[in-house]
Structure formats: C-alpha cells, structure tokens
Scaffold this active site. Sequence first.
Site, PDB file in Angstrom:
ATOM      1  N   ARG A 163      49.231  33.719  34.960  1.00 24.87           N
ATOM      2  CA  ARG A 163      50.569  34.132  35.387  1.00 24.87           C
ATOM      3  C   ARG A 163      51.515  32.938  35.467  1.00 24.87           C
ATOM      4  O   ARG A 163      52.704  33.045  35.144  1.00 24.87           O
ATOM      5  CB  ARG A 163      50.497  34.817  36.758  1.00 24.87           C
ATOM      6  CG  ARG A 163      49.868  36.202  36.738  1.00 24.87           C
ATOM      7  CD  ARG A 163      49.571  36.682  38.151  1.00 24.87           C
ATOM      8  NE  ARG A 163      50.754  36.587  38.993  1.00 24.87           N
ATOM      9  CZ  ARG A 163      50.718  36.323  40.296  1.00 24.87           C
ATOM     10  NH1 ARG A 163      49.571  36.086  40.898  1.00 24.87           N
ATOM     11  NH2 ARG A 163      51.842  36.270  40.989  1.00 24.87           N
ATOM     12  N   THR A 175      48.623  22.586  54.398  1.00 26.36           N
ATOM     13  CA  THR A 175      47.869  22.303  55.623  1.00 26.36           C
ATOM     14  C   THR A 175      46.660  21.419  55.332  1.00 26.36           C
ATOM     15  O   THR A 175      46.326  20.515  56.111  1.00 26.36           O
ATOM     16  CB  THR A 175      47.421  23.619  56.275  1.00 26.36           C
ATOM     17  OG1 THR A 175      48.582  24.367  56.652  1.00 26.36           O
ATOM     18  CG2 THR A 175      46.573  23.369  57.510  1.00 26.36           C
ATOM     19  N   LYS A 189      42.216  36.550  48.574  1.00 32.47           N
ATOM     20  CA  LYS A 189      41.575  35.355  49.128  1.00 32.47           C
ATOM     21  C   LYS A 189      41.396  35.480  50.635  1.00 32.47           C
ATOM     22  O   LYS A 189      40.354  35.097  51.179  1.00 32.47           O
ATOM     23  CB  LYS A 189      42.401  34.111  48.788  1.00 32.47           C
ATOM     24  CG  LYS A 189      42.486  33.821  47.289  1.00 32.47           C
ATOM     25  CD  LYS A 189      43.099  32.472  47.004  1.00 32.47           C
ATOM     26  CE  LYS A 189      44.586  32.428  47.300  1.00 32.47           C
ATOM     27  NZ  LYS A 189      45.397  33.178  46.325  1.00 32.47           N
ATOM     28  N   LYS A 190      42.394  36.003  51.332  1.00 32.17           N
ATOM     29  CA  LYS A 190      42.290  36.150  52.780  1.00 32.17           C
ATOM     30  C   LYS A 190      41.201  37.158  53.154  1.00 32.17           C
ATOM     31  O   LYS A 190      40.420  36.942  54.084  1.00 32.17           O
ATOM     32  CB  LYS A 190      43.643  36.563  53.372  1.00 32.17           C
ATOM     33  CG  LYS A 190      44.631  35.420  53.504  1.00 32.17           C
ATOM     34  CD  LYS A 190      44.125  34.376  54.483  1.00 32.17           C
ATOM     35  CE  LYS A 190      45.046  33.170  54.583  1.00 32.17           C
ATOM     36  NZ  LYS A 190      44.496  32.128  55.468  1.00 32.17           N
ATOM     37  N   ASP A 213      43.080  35.297  61.483  1.00 32.35           N
ATOM     38  CA  ASP A 213      43.693  34.211  60.712  1.00 32.35           C
ATOM     39  C   ASP A 213      45.161  34.527  60.487  1.00 32.35           C
ATOM     40  O   ASP A 213      45.657  35.608  60.837  1.00 32.35           O
ATOM     41  CB  ASP A 213      42.973  34.025  59.369  1.00 32.35           C
ATOM     42  CG  ASP A 213      43.250  32.653  58.732  1.00 32.35           C
ATOM     43  OD1 ASP A 213      43.950  31.830  59.346  1.00 32.35           O
ATOM     44  OD2 ASP A 213      42.768  32.427  57.619  1.00 32.35           O
ATOM     45  N   LYS A 214      45.857  33.564  59.887  1.00 26.55           N
ATOM     46  CA  LYS A 214      47.257  33.743  59.530  1.00 26.55           C
ATOM     47  C   LYS A 214      47.468  33.246  58.111  1.00 26.55           C
ATOM     48  O   LYS A 214      46.641  32.507  57.560  1.00 26.55           O
ATOM     49  CB  LYS A 214      48.175  32.978  60.489  1.00 26.55           C
ATOM     50  CG  LYS A 214      47.895  31.471  60.595  1.00 26.55           C
ATOM     51  CD  LYS A 214      48.617  30.591  59.614  1.00 26.55           C
ATOM     52  CE  LYS A 214      50.088  30.489  59.888  1.00 26.55           C
ATOM     53  NZ  LYS A 214      50.648  29.272  59.152  1.00 26.55           N
ATOM     54  N   HIS A 215      48.569  33.656  57.527  1.00 25.82           N
ATOM     55  CA  HIS A 215      48.963  33.126  56.223  1.00 25.82           C
ATOM     56  C   HIS A 215      50.459  32.919  56.226  1.00 25.82           C
ATOM     57  O   HIS A 215      51.228  33.787  56.643  1.00 25.82           O
ATOM     58  CB  HIS A 215      48.601  34.086  55.080  1.00 25.82           C
ATOM     59  CG  HIS A 215      49.075  33.596  53.746  1.00 25.82           C
ATOM     60  ND1 HIS A 215      48.425  32.622  53.038  1.00 25.82           N
ATOM     61  CD2 HIS A 215      50.188  33.915  53.017  1.00 25.82           C
ATOM     62  CE1 HIS A 215      49.085  32.377  51.916  1.00 25.82           C
ATOM     63  NE2 HIS A 215      50.155  33.136  51.887  1.00 25.82           N
ATOM     64  N   SER A 216      50.880  31.750  55.762  1.00 32.99           N
ATOM     65  CA  SER A 216      52.299  31.456  55.594  1.00 32.99           C
ATOM     66  C   SER A 216      52.610  31.367  54.109  1.00 32.99           C
ATOM     67  O   SER A 216      51.800  30.835  53.339  1.00 32.99           O
ATOM     68  CB  SER A 216      52.649  30.135  56.278  1.00 32.99           C
ATOM     69  OG  SER A 216      53.948  29.697  55.893  1.00 32.99           O
ATOM     70  N   SER A 230      47.228  38.532  45.076  1.00 31.03           N
ATOM     71  CA  SER A 230      46.753  37.157  45.037  1.00 31.03           C
ATOM     72  C   SER A 230      46.525  36.604  46.439  1.00 31.03           C
ATOM     73  O   SER A 230      45.462  36.037  46.744  1.00 31.03           O
ATOM     74  CB  SER A 230      47.752  36.279  44.282  1.00 31.03           C
ATOM     75  OG  SER A 230      47.340  34.928  44.253  1.00 31.03           O
TER      76      SER A 230
END
Length: 440
Positions: free
Chosen positions: A168, A120, A187-188, A80-83, A183
């Site tokens: 926060r 997304t 989740k990832k 997977d990816k995260h931006s 954070s």
Amino acid sequence: MLPQEIIRKKREGGALNKDEIQFFVDGITNNGVTDAQVSSLAMAIFFQKLTLEERINLTLAMRNSGDIMRWDTIDAPIVDKHSTGGVGDNVSLMLAPALAACGAAVPMISGRGLGHTGGTLDKMESIPGYSAKPSNETFLKVVKEVGCAIIGQTGNLAPADKRFYGIRDVTATVESIDLITASILSKKLAAGLETLVLDVKWGTGAFMASFEDARALAESLVKVANGAGVKTSALITDMNESLASAAGNAVEVQNAVDFLKGTHIDSRLWDITVAQGGEALANAGLAASAEAGCDAMTKALQSGKAAELFGKMVHQLGGPADFMEKPELYLEKAPMEVPIYADTPGMVTRVNARQVGVAVVELGGGRVKPEDAVDPAVGLTHIAGVGTTVDSDNPIAIVHARDEDQVARATVALKAAYVIGDAADVAEYPAVRDRIAPTV
C-alpha cells in the site's frame, strides 16, 4: 477461488464474504497472491470501500495470520492504547504505569517513529540497557510482576499486515480508512487485548489533518474493534501543536520522568493522559465510569505509584535500577543547547506541529526511511505553545544539537512552524475534543 475474481467483485462494488477475505489474506501471508494482485485489491477497496462486516472480517483474518498472544496466567484485565501519532506525544510512558497502578495489566507493544512523528520505542531505547525486544517469557514476567511493559513488536504478529502495508505504501492506497482500520487493529488484537483505548489525533501534526477525517477514522476503529470482541472507545485529541514541551527521544523521556515525579507537568499532556486512562479503566471494568477512572489515574500519578512502577519496569527490562532517581546520569545529552527566538515578539497564535516534528528530524532525532537510525540525544525543549508570549527573553524552543549545521536546519523548520501575532488571533483548541463510546 481465484484472486482475480475477488478483485473483480470488489472493483464492481460487491461485498466480499468471510471466505473470500480469508482466502486473499492467506495468499498475502503465504505469497499465494502476487504484489500486483494485492495492490489491485487495495485500489479497489480504496474506491469502493468496505462494509462494517468486511472490515471486521479483514481485521480478524489479518490478526489470525500469525501468532496471538495469551495472558492466561495474569489475573487482571489486559489493557492497551493506540495513538495515531504526533509530535511530543510521550503519553504512553506515563499511561502504562498509571494504569498498572490502578490494577490493569498493560502489555504495550509500540512502534518506531517515521517521518515527522516520534515513536515510543525510540524513546524507550534512549535509556541505556533497556531491552525493547525481550523474549516472550521476559515480556510476560514483567507484565505479571510490574503490571506493564513497553516493548517493540515480538514474534510473528499479524504478518499479513506487514506485507499488505508495504505494498500500500508504494501504490498510493495508504489513506484508505478501511485499510488503516484493519492495519492498526490486526496488530493490536494479535496482542491478546481485552480492552483498548484509541487516541485519534487531528490537526497540523496529525495523519488526519481535519477533525472530520479523524472522527471518521475513530468511528471506524471503535466499531470494528468492538465488533471483533474488544471493548474499545476513542478520544479525538488536538495535534495542532506539540503535545509535550519537549520533542525528541531522550528529552521526551526526561519530560516523562518529570511528569511522573511531579516536578514539571505540561497541562495538555496531563489532560490527555488522564482522559485516556479514565477511558481504559472504565472499559476494563476497573472504574464505574470514565470520570471515576480519571480520579483513579490522578491518584496513581500524584501518589508516586506510577513513577515507582515505571522505574521497576525500566530496571526489569535491563535499564538502570536508579533511573528514576538519577535520569540525568543516564540519558545522553547533545553537546549544544541553543535557544531559538522569533523574528518579532508577540504571542504564538498558531503552530504547524508537523514542522516542529520536521525540526526534530533535521536534527537526526527522527527518520525518513524505516531503516534509518535516530540520535537519542537531539531534540527540542521549552517548546512554546499556542497562547504563549515569545520575545528576546522567551524563545520558541531550545534546540539540542550535535553541530551548527543541525541548529541551522532546525531553526529554519521551527521558524516556519510558528505564527506570531496578538491575543485576538490565537487559534487554541481543547486537548480532548470528542469521544467515541464503545458500541457494546
């Protein structure tokens, strides 16, 4: 253990051990600690920072606070990816099917937009019938049969983070790199990933405005993810202008369809999509190097295989079977399309990408509060990039709107975003500025 003693220890600059972190995260999850105690610990961490070991332990404790997805029945690397978010960033829509075409399994759990950044999930939901929150069984089936699925958060993933972030958000402790790291990754990692590529953006439209801050976050994310057992690298990419030439929801989906079909490809979008894919394939062992991975991505996109898989994914998640052939029949269009021209002709020398995102929000295509609805049809197309000449024939963007009031508000935001001058003043940055390699 007493929560106040853990807070005191961190307030005084001490390093929390694994058991202390686990105790506190358990308290966040089961309400064993109060909001005041959570905010106090967040503030202590904000000022005293966390060691690498503390960051890893916090991330894993938050990951373990809920369900962890398993992909035992899939015989492919789970990627997977995260931006970190930006404007006109529809990379996921091309990246997921291209990675799948190269042999990866991509269970992409995405989020919604907030503030000036697009989400997304909002983009995918502009496709009629598309189910962004399928059952876990459907999610698994689509990933197994197609190779990718782009959905929203399912089940009970990292519930500690949801409460922690909410506190926060109202106590001025969001900007802690240590807490941002935990954070994002909790989740990832709860999604059961084996490898990950991170797109950490810098610039006027990014959460991290300076390159130095973006690099610090990228380094923290890479070290913690690898320390938690997930092979991860990061690219630091430019967000000093809209990434795609479209910003909104349906308009970005159309932009992605055009990209996948090869009818219109924004050059910076291509560079970042292929670079992220190359990293992901190398991390997953599906390419000998990032460069070889980029070659594989190029073939997957140019052959039409990625477009084919995107269409299959859309259909299996409830969308039209012929979406890729006839997207114009399904994507909602705003009734007004109005070109916006610069007050004086010249060359685009700088863009405040955040203001471009604000223009989309002014149209109703973004949200200010998490519970806000978004209008899928509105947005911007033909967005002029840095180095582009604008004049009475070439607008800075075309506004897609519902009414004149929306056009007026978006026009103000757009004109505030653009600096027009001559070629000597152009401030242009590479799409991919730096890379943080895996630490394992």
